[in-house]
Design a protein around this motif. Structure first.
Motif, short mmCIF file in Angstrom:
data_model
loop_
_atom_site.label_atom_id
_atom_site.label_comp_id
_atom_site.label_asym_id
_atom_site.label_seq_id
_atom_site.Cartn_x
_atom_site.Cartn_y
_atom_site.Cartn_z
N LYS A 1 25.56 7.87 -14.37
CA LYS A 1 26.09 6.59 -13.89
C LYS A 1 26.47 6.68 -12.42
CE LYS A 1 27.87 5.30 -18.45
NZ LYS A 1 27.16 6.38 -19.14
N GLU A 2 26.60 7.90 -11.91
CA GLU A 2 26.93 8.13 -10.51
C GLU A 2 25.71 8.74 -9.83
OE1 GLU A 2 29.69 6.94 -9.42
OE2 GLU A 2 30.63 6.50 -11.36
N THR A 3 25.92 9.49 -8.75
CA THR A 3 24.82 10.16 -8.07
C THR A 3 24.26 11.24 -8.99
OG1 THR A 3 25.90 9.80 -5.95
CG2 THR A 3 24.12 11.43 -6.02
N PRO A 4 22.96 11.21 -9.31
CA PRO A 4 22.41 12.16 -10.27
C PRO A 4 22.34 13.59 -9.72
CG PRO A 4 21.00 10.21 -10.02
CD PRO A 4 21.99 10.19 -8.90
N ASP A 5 22.46 14.56 -10.61
CA ASP A 5 22.19 15.97 -10.32
C ASP A 5 20.67 16.14 -10.39
OD1 ASP A 5 22.48 18.72 -9.99
OD2 ASP A 5 22.81 19.07 -12.13
N PHE A 6 20.09 16.94 -9.49
CA PHE A 6 18.64 17.10 -9.53
C PHE A 6 18.20 18.47 -9.03
CE2 PHE A 6 19.33 15.72 -5.20
CZ PHE A 6 18.33 16.35 -4.45
N ILE A 7 17.02 18.90 -9.50
CA ILE A 7 16.39 20.12 -9.02
C ILE A 7 14.95 19.77 -8.63
CG2 ILE A 7 15.68 22.49 -9.53
CD1 ILE A 7 17.83 22.56 -11.71
N PRO A 8 14.60 19.91 -7.34
CA PRO A 8 13.24 19.56 -6.90
C PRO A 8 12.30 20.77 -6.95
CG PRO A 8 14.62 19.95 -4.99
CD PRO A 8 15.49 20.21 -6.21
N TYR A 9 11.06 20.50 -7.36
CA TYR A 9 9.98 21.49 -7.28
C TYR A 9 8.86 20.84 -6.47
CZ TYR A 9 12.54 24.07 -10.85
OH TYR A 9 13.51 24.76 -11.53
N ARG A 10 8.89 21.08 -5.16
CA ARG A 10 7.99 20.39 -4.25
C ARG A 10 6.70 21.19 -4.06
NH1 ARG A 10 10.91 18.18 0.99
NH2 ARG A 10 8.99 16.93 0.99
N SER A 11 5.59 20.47 -4.12
CA SER A 11 4.29 21.11 -3.93
C SER A 11 3.40 20.24 -3.06
CB SER A 11 3.63 21.41 -5.28
OG SER A 11 4.41 22.32 -6.03
N ALA A 12 2.75 19.24 -3.66
CA ALA A 12 1.76 18.44 -2.93
C ALA A 12 2.35 17.32 -2.09
CB ALA A 12 0.75 17.85 -3.92
N ASP A 13 3.58 16.91 -2.37
CA ASP A 13 4.07 15.64 -1.80
C ASP A 13 4.11 15.61 -0.28
OD1 ASP A 13 7.12 15.86 -0.75
OD2 ASP A 13 6.85 17.24 -2.42
N LYS B 1 0.85 -1.19 0.00
CA LYS B 1 0.00 0.00 0.00
C LYS B 1 0.89 1.24 0.00
CE LYS B 1 -3.92 -2.30 0.52
NZ LYS B 1 -4.96 -2.37 -0.54
N LEU B 2 0.38 2.31 -0.60
CA LEU B 2 1.12 3.57 -0.67
C LEU B 2 0.27 4.70 -0.09
CD1 LEU B 2 3.55 5.29 -1.71
CD2 LEU B 2 2.31 5.50 -3.89
N VAL B 3 0.87 5.44 0.84
CA VAL B 3 0.26 6.65 1.38
C VAL B 3 1.02 7.84 0.80
CG1 VAL B 3 -0.22 8.02 3.44
CG2 VAL B 3 -0.44 5.52 3.52
N ALA B 4 0.32 8.73 0.10
CA ALA B 4 0.99 9.85 -0.56
C ALA B 4 -0.01 10.97 -0.82
CB ALA B 4 1.61 9.38 -1.88
N SER B 5 0.53 12.11 -1.22
CA SER B 5 -0.30 13.25 -1.58
C SER B 5 0.16 13.79 -2.93
CB SER B 5 -0.20 14.35 -0.51
OG SER B 5 -1.00 15.46 -0.85
N ILE B 6 -0.79 13.96 -3.84
CA ILE B 6 -0.49 14.44 -5.19
C ILE B 6 -1.50 15.53 -5.57
CG2 ILE B 6 0.52 12.27 -5.93
CD1 ILE B 6 -2.14 11.55 -7.25
N GLY B 7 -1.24 16.22 -6.65
CA GLY B 7 -2.15 17.26 -7.11
C GLY B 7 -3.32 16.71 -7.90
N SER B 8 -4.39 17.49 -7.94
CA SER B 8 -5.54 17.14 -8.79
C SER B 8 -5.28 17.72 -10.18
CB SER B 8 -6.83 17.71 -8.20
OG SER B 8 -7.13 17.10 -6.96
N ASP B 9 -4.33 17.12 -10.87
CA ASP B 9 -3.90 17.64 -12.17
C ASP B 9 -3.51 16.47 -13.07
OD1 ASP B 9 -1.37 16.83 -11.15
OD2 ASP B 9 -0.91 18.85 -10.44
N GLY B 10 -3.04 16.78 -14.24
CA GLY B 10 -2.71 15.75 -15.21
C GLY B 10 -1.58 14.84 -14.74
N LEU B 11 -0.60 15.40 -14.04
CA LEU B 11 0.50 14.57 -13.53
C LEU B 11 0.01 13.65 -12.41
CD1 LEU B 11 3.45 17.13 -13.50
CD2 LEU B 11 2.95 15.37 -15.21
#
Length: 312
Positions: free
Chosen positions: A101-113, A56-66
């Motif tokens: 191939k190593e630790t990825p570079d990333f940029i987070p845009y956090r909203s509903a999570d 089971k998964l407990v999470a929060s997401i937007g009411s949108d296409g994603l």
């Protein structure tokens, strides 16, 4: 006691990873991205469900296409949306990630999570659960932080085995002191702990010795600490037992490192629930991680993962 028919309850971020299409370049040089369902607890939920566990998964997401895309992908492997909140308050969180191939570079845009609330995790759900799993990402922000800590305590009292991926990053959790306080609180419930060398460097400092990490967690009351070492394999420490070191599985070509840690831990938790020895838990985990490293996005559909991993 209520029959525990839920193998793993994953609590935390469900989001979209936009993974760079170009190989081994940083985000400023990526021309285009491919969309993938992501979030560490979500990856573990999907992996373990595909391995045949009741997840089971407990999470929060937007009411949108994603958000709709996330629900569709989860439903394809029979993870229902019973404990997933769709909110109008914020859009679905997204992360842009380099393909590396190593630790990825990333940029987070956090909203509903991080909008996870206690009503999403009723007591009767915890009574049915064998393992309660979360991450530092999920614990980094309220209301999810308070929700998870409170429900982890309740789960522990109800006989759940806890689990945590210490996937700490200052990009997600800038207050390191708060991070350590919350980690200590969660670890007082003796979770299975996974931490990587990258996590250690970000949270404790570059020159922290492995033995210091094991001692830190054992003194908090943690019995099992798993330290992943990338291409150098894994070390596992159990209280008052001999340290276990196992090499990584050799592969011809690394396609993408994103999600490899989640694949590893999915394999470990799967084997742990099946009551394999700790060494076999590590062997299965390393095989699943190697499989992920050879694929961009999620684990492949066309491989009988279970039979492959259980080969001696």
């Amino acid at each position: 006691m209520t029959n525990k028919n839920i193998d793993i309850l994953c609590v935390g971020e469900a989001l979209i990873d936009f993974i760079g299409h170009q190989d081994s370049v940083l985000i400023d040089e990526i021309r285009d991205y491919h969309r993938h369902l992501g979030g560490s607890p979500t990856n573990v939920a999907m992996n373990t469900a595909r391995l045949g566990l009741q997840t089971k998964l407990v999470a929060s997401i937007g009411s949108d296409g994603l958000g709709s895309y996330i629900l569709k992908r989860l439903s394809e492997i029979n993870i229902n949306n019973e404990y997933i909140k769709q909110t109008l308050e914020s859009p679905t969180s997204v992360i842009f990630v380099s393909r590396s191939k190593e630790t990825p570079d990333f940029i987070p845009y956090r909203s509903a999570d991080f909008l996870i609330t206690e009503d999403q995790i009723p007591s009767d759900l915890l009574q049915k659960t064998k393992i309660f799993h979360t991450t530092c990402f999920a614990l980094s922000k309220n209301p999810a932080q308070e929700t998870i800590i409170n429900k982890a305590k309740e789960a522990y009292k109800l006989g759940c085995r806890l689990s945590i991926d210490i996937n700490y990053s200052e990009k997600i959790w800038s207050d390191k002191q708060n991070a350590l306080e919350i980690i200590k609180k969660y670890c007082s419930y003796n979770p299975l702990v996974k931490i990587s060398e990258d996590d250690v460097e970000r949270l404790f400092g570059k020159h922290t010795l492995h033995d210091e990490i094991f001692t830190f967690f054992h003194e908090l009351g943690v019995d099992i600490v798993c330290l992943t070492l990338g291409k150098n394999g894994v070390k596992l420490s159990q209280k008052n037992k001999e340290l276990i070191l196992m090499p990584a599985i050799k592969i011809n070509k690394v396609m993408d490192a994103t999600g490899a840690g989640d694949a590893f831990w999915s394999g470990f938790l799967f084997a742990y629930l099946k009551e394999h020895s700790i060494k076999d838990c590590l062997r299965i985990a390393l095989n699943l991680a190697a499989l992920k490293l050879q694929n961009v996005g999620r684990l492949p559909n066309n491989i009988n993962i279970l039979s492959e991993l259980l080969k001696k």
